[in-house]
Design a protein around this motif. Structure first.
Motif, mmCIF file in Angstrom:
data_model
loop_
_atom_site.group_PDB
_atom_site.id
_atom_site.type_symbol
_atom_site.label_atom_id
_atom_site.label_comp_id
_atom_site.label_asym_id
_atom_site.label_seq_id
_atom_site.Cartn_x
_atom_site.Cartn_y
_atom_site.Cartn_z
ATOM 1 N N TRP A 132 2.018 0.139 -3.297
ATOM 2 C CA TRP A 132 3.437 -0.077 -3.539
ATOM 3 C C TRP A 132 4.243 1.177 -3.827
ATOM 4 C CZ3 TRP A 132 6.464 0.894 -7.752
ATOM 5 C CH2 TRP A 132 5.824 1.188 -8.954
ATOM 6 N N TYR A 136 7.617 1.137 -1.730
ATOM 7 C CA TYR A 136 8.589 0.200 -2.297
ATOM 8 C C TYR A 136 9.162 0.781 -3.592
ATOM 9 C CZ TYR A 136 6.033 -3.028 0.732
ATOM 10 O OH TYR A 136 5.427 -3.619 1.794
ATOM 11 N N PRO A 139 6.912 -2.704 -7.695
ATOM 12 C CA PRO A 139 5.781 -3.514 -7.238
ATOM 13 C C PRO A 139 6.190 -4.982 -7.104
ATOM 14 C CG PRO A 139 5.562 -3.031 -9.566
ATOM 15 C CD PRO A 139 6.780 -2.292 -9.088
ATOM 16 N N LYS A 140 5.301 -5.783 -6.527
ATOM 17 C CA LYS A 140 5.584 -7.210 -6.363
ATOM 18 C C LYS A 140 5.668 -7.931 -7.702
ATOM 19 C CE LYS A 140 3.479 -7.712 -1.824
ATOM 20 N NZ LYS A 140 2.410 -8.349 -1.058
#
Length: 185
Positions: A132, A136, A139-140
């Motif tokens: 990530w 991104y 993170p998720k």
């Protein structure tokens, strides 16, 4: 639709690339070279930024000086592929190796590579970068975000140290691959 002979040729081609560690090694080297280009570009951008006495040139954006995260991600991919090449070279089934995805600890075990505690920390950073932080902004899951970790915010001030550490780790794993290849002859 593919004719039968073409289809069979593609299957053989795929199977050869899947089990031949040289292809995995070649892609690891490509990923590694691209990571070094990003690191070097980052260093040049930072040196220009510093020389400008902390005033960013008018045609720059933050993207120009924040290449650290994608560079680290590329390095992570390179080391992942190198570990997979080694695991395949020593006899692991490619399907088993691919199934380990980006889990560096599993891959080091499969490749019979024993990292030092410092290298384990670096492998964890590279794994996080692949999963990530290299691609991104978050993170998720919030539990994966650590406000105390510099790499969760870019961490451009640690580039030279990280670059040298990842370079050393890459070369060490690559040497391990070649030792395995020599033993195989």
């Amino acid at each position: 639709m593919l004719n039968e002979s073409h289809s069979e040729h593609l299957k053989r081609f795929f199977a050869d690339r899947l089990k031949n560690s040289a292809y995995w090694l070649s892609d690891a080297q490509l990923m590694y070279r691209s990571s070094r280009i990003l690191f070097e570009t980052q260093l040049i951008a930072l040196s220009k930024f510093i020389k400008a006495e902390d005033s960013m040139p008018h045609d720059w954006t933050l993207v120009d000086i924040e290449l650290f995260r994608p560079a680290l991600m590329q390095t992570g991919f390179a080391i992942e592929l190198l570990l997979k090449a080694t695991a395949i070279k020593i006899g692991h089934k490619p399907e088993e190796v691919i199934g380990k995805s980006h889990r560096m600890n599993d891959l080091t075990n499969m490749a019979m590579f024993t990292p030092t505690p410092k290298e384990s920390e670096l492998l964890e950073l590279l794994e996080r970068s692949i999963l990530w932080s290299g691609r991104y902004p978050i993170p998720k899951k919030v539990e994966k975000f650590d406000f105390g970790r510099v790499d969760d915010f870019g961490g451009t001030h640690i580039i030279p140290k990280q670059m040298k550490e990842t370079e050393d780790l890459y070369e060490k794993i690559k040497s391990s691959y070649y030792r395995m290849a020599k033993a195989d002859v």
